[in-house]
Design an enzyme around this catalytic site. Structure first.
Site, PDB file in Angstrom:
ATOM      1  N   HIS A   1       1.446   4.656  -6.013  1.00 36.66           N
ATOM      2  CA  HIS A   1       1.055   3.681  -4.986  1.00 36.66           C
ATOM      3  C   HIS A   1      -0.145   2.907  -5.502  1.00 36.66           C
ATOM      4  O   HIS A   1      -1.294   3.251  -5.239  1.00 36.66           O
ATOM      5  CB  HIS A   1       0.720   4.427  -3.688  1.00 36.66           C
ATOM      6  CG  HIS A   1       0.453   3.540  -2.512  1.00 36.66           C
ATOM      7  ND1 HIS A   1       0.678   3.942  -1.213  1.00 36.66           N
ATOM      8  CD2 HIS A   1      -0.051   2.285  -2.405  1.00 36.66           C
ATOM      9  CE1 HIS A   1       0.336   2.972  -0.377  1.00 36.66           C
ATOM     10  NE2 HIS A   1      -0.120   1.955  -1.094  1.00 36.66           N
TER      11      HIS A   1
ATOM     12  N   HIS B   1      -1.090  -1.373  -6.154  1.00 38.67           N
ATOM     13  CA  HIS B   1      -0.708  -2.785  -6.112  1.00 38.67           C
ATOM     14  C   HIS B   1      -1.350  -3.490  -7.296  1.00 38.67           C
ATOM     15  O   HIS B   1      -2.582  -3.473  -7.430  1.00 38.67           O
ATOM     16  CB  HIS B   1      -1.191  -3.425  -4.810  1.00 38.67           C
ATOM     17  CG  HIS B   1      -0.629  -2.780  -3.581  1.00 38.67           C
ATOM     18  ND1 HIS B   1       0.509  -3.226  -2.964  1.00 38.67           N
ATOM     19  CD2 HIS B   1      -1.055  -1.700  -2.852  1.00 38.67           C
ATOM     20  CE1 HIS B   1       0.772  -2.464  -1.904  1.00 38.67           C
ATOM     21  NE2 HIS B   1      -0.171  -1.530  -1.821  1.00 38.67           N
TER      22      HIS B   1
ATOM     23  N   HIS C   1       5.590   0.964   3.113  1.00 33.18           N
ATOM     24  CA  HIS C   1       4.350   1.327   3.786  1.00 33.18           C
ATOM     25  C   HIS C   1       4.681   1.566   5.258  1.00 33.18           C
ATOM     26  O   HIS C   1       5.304   0.726   5.920  1.00 33.18           O
ATOM     27  CB  HIS C   1       3.334   0.182   3.702  1.00 33.18           C
ATOM     28  CG  HIS C   1       2.691   0.019   2.354  1.00 33.18           C
ATOM     29  ND1 HIS C   1       3.413  -0.034   1.193  1.00 33.18           N
ATOM     30  CD2 HIS C   1       1.373  -0.120   2.011  1.00 33.18           C
ATOM     31  CE1 HIS C   1       2.567  -0.199   0.177  1.00 33.18           C
ATOM     32  NE2 HIS C   1       1.342  -0.249   0.647  1.00 33.18           N
TER      33      HIS C   1
ATOM     34  N   GLU D   1       0.179   3.583   8.222  1.00 39.32           N
ATOM     35  CA  GLU D   1      -1.202   3.347   7.773  1.00 39.32           C
ATOM     36  C   GLU D   1      -2.003   2.857   8.976  1.00 39.32           C
ATOM     37  O   GLU D   1      -2.832   3.573   9.525  1.00 39.32           O
ATOM     38  CB  GLU D   1      -1.248   2.335   6.627  1.00 39.32           C
ATOM     39  CG  GLU D   1      -2.656   2.057   6.139  1.00 39.32           C
ATOM     40  CD  GLU D   1      -2.723   0.919   5.125  1.00 39.32           C
ATOM     41  OE1 GLU D   1      -3.752   0.831   4.441  1.00 39.32           O
ATOM     42  OE2 GLU D   1      -1.765   0.112   5.032  1.00 39.32           O
TER      43      GLU D   1
ATOM     44  N   ASP E   1      -4.046   2.773  -4.481  1.00 37.67           N
ATOM     45  CA  ASP E   1      -3.777   1.625  -3.611  1.00 37.67           C
ATOM     46  C   ASP E   1      -4.257   0.318  -4.241  1.00 37.67           C
ATOM     47  O   ASP E   1      -3.535  -0.297  -5.018  1.00 37.67           O
ATOM     48  CB  ASP E   1      -4.394   1.850  -2.234  1.00 37.67           C
ATOM     49  CG  ASP E   1      -3.735   1.035  -1.132  1.00 37.67           C
ATOM     50  OD1 ASP E   1      -2.812   0.272  -1.435  1.00 37.67           O
ATOM     51  OD2 ASP E   1      -4.140   1.164   0.031  1.00 37.67           O
ATOM     52  N   ASP E   2      -5.468  -0.132  -3.898  1.00 39.60           N
ATOM     53  CA  ASP E   2      -6.060  -1.364  -4.441  1.00 39.60           C
ATOM     54  C   ASP E   2      -7.407  -1.003  -5.069  1.00 39.60           C
ATOM     55  O   ASP E   2      -8.470  -1.269  -4.483  1.00 39.60           O
ATOM     56  CB  ASP E   2      -6.255  -2.403  -3.335  1.00 39.60           C
ATOM     57  CG  ASP E   2      -4.943  -2.853  -2.720  1.00 39.60           C
ATOM     58  OD1 ASP E   2      -4.294  -3.733  -3.301  1.00 39.60           O
ATOM     59  OD2 ASP E   2      -4.561  -2.311  -1.669  1.00 39.60           O
TER      60      ASP E   2
END
Length: 332
Positions: A16, A18, A196, A199, A277-278
Site C-alpha cells: 500500500h 501511492h 480503499h 479509512e 501509504d504516502d
C-alpha cells in the site's frame, strides 16, 4: 574496535504505497524547475510544514498542488527510482505500487507517458534494486463512475503491465458500489482487485468492497473493527488488510499511535500488514512504520516477523517466489 554494523531491516513486502505520495519536497522542486512550473511554496522547508493535515481531504488538496510538476516520462521514471531506492534501504523485497492515471490525464498528460515512465524503472527493479514489483491502477472515487470506465478503457493497451485495479481518494460519500461496473470489467480482464475501504468511511464500505467489488484485499479497513460480524468474516476468509499506521495518525483516523487497533486486529486473527501509504507526506517509509508501531504498541520481534510474513502472504506473487521471500524472513 569499530562498532558493529547496524542490523539490516526485516525483509518485507509493501502493498500500500501511492507513487504520487512518494514525491519528496526535493524532487518536487527539481521537477518544477526542469518543467517550468512554479510551486506555491517558497522552499522545501515551507512545503514540509504544509504537511499538517486535518483529514484526508487536506492531504488530497496538497497533492493536487504538487502533482502538476509531473509532466514527462522522465519525471515518472525518476519518481519510481526515488521510491525504490528508499524502499531498498527499508528492507522492501517486493512492492505493489498504486498509481492514479486520472490525476494526470485530467491535466493533459497522456496515459502512455505515465505508465511508460513508471515501467521503464519497474521492469528492471529486480536487477537494479533487488525488489520485485507489481503495478496497481487506482480509480479516483471522488470522480464519476464514467470517468473510471474511461480510465480503464485508456489502460486496455497496457493491461499486460498492470496486476490489479484499486480505488482511492476521498472515501466519504463515495461508496465502493459506485464502481461496480468498472470492477466487473477488470475481473473479466483477469486483473486482481483491491480497494480503499474503512479509512474515513464506515464498516459498510468494507462489506461493499467484498461483496460488490469482490476485492482480493482491503486497503486500510480500520473501521472494520466496529462490526463484530465483519471481523469474524475477515478472520475466517483471511482477507488481507493493508494498514498504514503513520498515515492513520497524520490523517486523524486515530488520534495517537498508541490507540491504533493493530494489536486488536492481530488478536482477532486478521491478516494485517503494515505499509507507508504516502510516505513523503506522513514522515515515514515502511520500515519507519514498523519501528513506530513497535515502539508505540510494544510489539515484540516475533510479532514484527509475523507482520512481515503476512506482507508476503498477502502479495500477488507466484508460490515459489512467495516461499523464497518467506524463507528470507525465517532466516532474518
Amino acid at each position: 574496535m569499530p562498532a558493529p554494523a547496524p542490523k539490516p531491516p526485516l525483509p518485507k513486502a509493501e502493498l500500500h504505497v501511492h507513487i504520487e505520495g512518494t514525491l519528496e519536497p526535493e524532487a518536487a522542486f527539481a521537477f518544477a524547475g526542469r518543467n517550468g512550473v512554479r510551486l506555491p511554496y517558497a522552499s522545501e522547508e515551507e512545503l514540509r510544514r504544509a504537511c499538517s493535515f486535518t483529514g484526508l481531504q487536506s492531504l488530497l488538496d496538497l497533492q493536487q498542488k504538487l502533482t502538476v510538476v509531473l509532466r514527462t516520462e522522465e519525471d515518472f521514471a525518476d519518481l519510481a527510482a526515488g521510491y525504490l531506492d528508499r524502499a531498498r534501504a527499508q528492507g522492501v523485497r517486493h512492492a505493489e505500487i498504486f498509481f492514479d492515471p486520472q490525476a494526470h490525464t485530467s491535466r493533459g498528460v497522456p496515459f502512455a507517458t505515465v505508465i511508460d515512465g513508471l515501467t521503464r524503472v519497474l521492469d528492471t527493479a529486480q536487477e537494479t534494486y533487488g525488489i520485485s514489483t507489481r503495478l496497481i491502477m487506482c480509480f479516483l472515487r471522488d470522480e464519476s463512475a464514467a470517468s473510471a470506465l474511461a480510465a480503464f478503457e485508456a489502460a486496455r493497451p497496457y493491461l499486460d503491465r498492470i496486476t490489479a485495479v484499486g480505488l482511492d481518494s476521498a472515501e466519504a460519500h463515495h461508496p465502493p458500489s459506485k464502481f461496480a461496473d468498472v470492477y466487473a470489467l477488470a475481473r473479466q480482464a483477469g486483473l486482481k482487485c483491491v480497494a480503499h475501504a474503512g479509512e474515513e468511511g464506515p464498516a459498510a464500505y468494507v462489506w461493499e468492497a467484498l461483496d460488490i467489488l469482490k476485492v482480493d484485499r482491503i486497503d486500510h479497513g480500520v473501521s472494520a473493527m466496529e462490526d463484530e460480524r465483519l471481523v469474524a468474516r475477515l478472520a475466517e476468509e483471511q482477507v488481507p488488510l493493508t494498514l498504514c499506521p503513520l498515515s492513520n495518525v497524520r490523517l486523524r483516523v486515530v488520534e495517537d499511535l498508541a490507540d491504533h487497533p493493530l494489536p486488536a486486529m492481530l488478536k482477532a486473527g486478521l491478516l494485517v500488514t503494515v505499509n507507508s501509504d504516502d510516505p513523503a507526506y506522513f514522515g515515514g517509509y515502511v520500515h519507519d512504520n514498523f519501528t513506530a508501531v513497535r515502539d508505540a504498541l510494544g510489539l515484540d520481534e516475533e510479532t514484527l516477523r509475523a507482520l512481515a510474513r503476512n506482507s508476503f502472504r498477502a502479495a500477488f506473487l507466484d508460490e515459489p517466489t512467495r516461499e523464497k521471500y518467506l524463507r528470507e524472513v525465517a532466516a532474518y
